[in-house]
Scaffold this motif. Structure first.
Motif, short mmCIF file in Angstrom:
data_model
loop_
_atom_site.label_atom_id
_atom_site.label_comp_id
_atom_site.label_asym_id
_atom_site.label_seq_id
_atom_site.Cartn_x
_atom_site.Cartn_y
_atom_site.Cartn_z
N GLU A 115 0.84 -1.20 0.00
CA GLU A 115 0.00 0.00 0.00
C GLU A 115 0.87 1.25 0.00
N ASN A 117 0.76 4.96 -1.78
CA ASN A 117 -0.10 5.83 -2.57
C ASN A 117 0.60 6.40 -3.79
N GLU A 118 1.85 6.77 -3.62
CA GLU A 118 2.62 7.29 -4.74
C GLU A 118 4.07 6.89 -4.55
#
Length: 147
Positions: A115, A117-118
């Motif tokens: 996980e 996000n970026e």
């Protein structure tokens, strides 16, 4: 459309739960992948018998995921990268890079389970989540240092 879940599905439910979802989601994703089956009268009766077996199977999956999570909690991954001015990386650290490092340490983690996000583009220490199961989300430390 109502379906009966066979496996735990994120943000939807646990095995044996009867949930209402859009028909497209049920027909195109849940049913073909074996995560659920249609909630007909016959299937509702069958799930009553299978529910205890499904719960035991799900508890085994959670226990296995928790065992891996306990090991992952102690793991840290280090990346040495070339850095420009202001501490920005030439390139970035992505989920694929993290998955590759974890595989080198003996963990079988796919990049889609990580996980992030970026992509990471600066030096530092980051806490990155790993989704092993719908209920088990350990975090690992990712160190990005100057090469």
């Amino acid at each position: 459309m109502e379906v009966i879940l066979r496996n735990a599905v994120d943000k939807l439910g646990h095995p044996g739960d009867i949930v209402s979802v859009s028909p497209g989601y049920a027909r195109n994703f849940l049913i073909p992948r074996g995560f659920a089956y249609e909630a007909t009268q016959g299937n509702r009766k069958r799930i009553a018998f299978e529910k205890s077996r499904l719960e035991a199977l799900e508890n085994e999956r959670i226990a296995a995921a928790q065992a891996i999570a306990d090991k992952l909690a102690e793991v840290s991954v280090t990346f040495a990268a070339r850095v420009g001015e202001e501490g920005k990386l030439f390139g970035s650290v992505t989920t694929a890079d993290i998955a590759h490092q974890l595989e080198a340490q003996g963990f079988k983690i796919e990049k889609r389970q990580i996980e992030l996000n970026e992509p990471i583009k600066t030096l530092g220490v980051y806490r990155v989540g790993v989704r092993l199961h719908a209920d088990v989300h350990p975090e690992i430390k990712v160190w990005v240092i100057k090469q």
